[in-house]
Design a protein around this motif. Structure first.
Motif, PDB file in Angstrom:
ATOM      1  N   HIS A   1       4.684  -9.498   1.936  1.00 27.41           N
ATOM      2  CA  HIS A   1       3.927  -8.945   0.697  1.00 27.41           C
ATOM      3  C   HIS A   1       3.708  -9.987  -0.333  1.00 27.41           C
ATOM      4  O   HIS A   1       2.753 -10.247  -0.727  1.00 27.41           O
ATOM      5  CB  HIS A   1       4.479  -7.718   0.450  1.00 27.41           C
ATOM      6  CG  HIS A   1       3.382  -6.996  -0.810  1.00 27.41           C
ATOM      7  ND1 HIS A   1       3.990  -7.016  -2.041  1.00 27.41           N
ATOM      8  CD2 HIS A   1       2.544  -6.174  -0.711  1.00 27.41           C
ATOM      9  CE1 HIS A   1       2.845  -6.298  -2.765  1.00 27.41           C
ATOM     10  NE2 HIS A   1       2.199  -5.797  -1.808  1.00 27.41           N
TER      11      HIS A   1
ATOM     12  N   LYS B   1      -0.859  -8.586  -1.578  1.00 25.75           N
ATOM     13  CA  LYS B   1      -2.072  -7.649  -0.644  1.00 25.75           C
ATOM     14  C   LYS B   1      -1.492  -7.527   0.676  1.00 25.75           C
ATOM     15  O   LYS B   1      -0.549  -8.158   0.921  1.00 25.75           O
ATOM     16  CB  LYS B   1      -3.138  -8.688  -0.830  1.00 25.75           C
ATOM     17  CG  LYS B   1      -3.929  -8.819  -2.089  1.00 25.75           C
ATOM     18  CD  LYS B   1      -5.319  -9.856  -1.915  1.00 25.75           C
ATOM     19  CE  LYS B   1      -5.848 -10.121  -3.104  1.00 25.75           C
ATOM     20  NZ  LYS B   1      -6.942 -11.218  -3.060  1.00 25.75           N
ATOM     21  N   ARG B   2      -2.051  -6.391   1.228  1.00 28.35           N
ATOM     22  CA  ARG B   2      -1.656  -6.175   2.175  1.00 28.35           C
ATOM     23  C   ARG B   2      -1.866  -7.150   3.557  1.00 28.35           C
ATOM     24  O   ARG B   2      -2.870  -8.141   3.291  1.00 28.35           O
ATOM     25  CB  ARG B   2      -2.203  -4.685   2.631  1.00 28.35           C
ATOM     26  CG  ARG B   2      -1.949  -3.579   2.033  1.00 28.35           C
ATOM     27  CD  ARG B   2      -2.616  -2.419   2.312  1.00 28.35           C
ATOM     28  NE  ARG B   2      -2.053  -1.979   3.321  1.00 28.35           N
ATOM     29  CZ  ARG B   2      -1.848  -0.736   3.863  1.00 28.35           C
ATOM     30  NH1 ARG B   2      -2.563   0.259   3.074  1.00 28.35           N
ATOM     31  NH2 ARG B   2      -1.295  -0.341   5.052  1.00 28.35           N
TER      32      ARG B   2
END
Length: 86
Positions: free
Chosen positions: A30, A36-37
């Motif tokens: 992460h 962000k994913r």
């Protein structure tokens, strides 16, 4: 006849270590993605745009809303040149 709880302590320790390792690796991934994913099934276009974003912002997943590119960006060409076969 019951099972003594001392026999289950190693299993609890192993389960705890697997859980901690999984959580740590997830947090590390992460952080590497800039908060962000993760991305899956990246094609050539996605890789090219991520490389452009890295050259613009310094982060692989970073984006900017500036209209003009930073100084020196016009010389950092992202295209790869093929070697000629002779």
């Amino acid at each position: 006849m019951g099972v003594p709880f001392e026999a289950l302590i190693p299993y609890g320790i192993m389960l705890g270590m697997f859980g901690f390792t999984g959580a740590a690796l997830s947090k590390l991934r992460h952080m590497q993605n800039g908060g962000k994913r993760g991305r899956h099934s990246l094609d050539q276009w996605d890789r090219q745009m991520m490389d452009r974003d890295r050259r613009l912002t310094g982060f692989l997943r970073g984006q900017t809303d500036q209209v003009r590119a930073p100084a020196g960006f016009e010389y950092s060409n992202g295209w790869r040149v093929e070697r000629q076969i002779m």
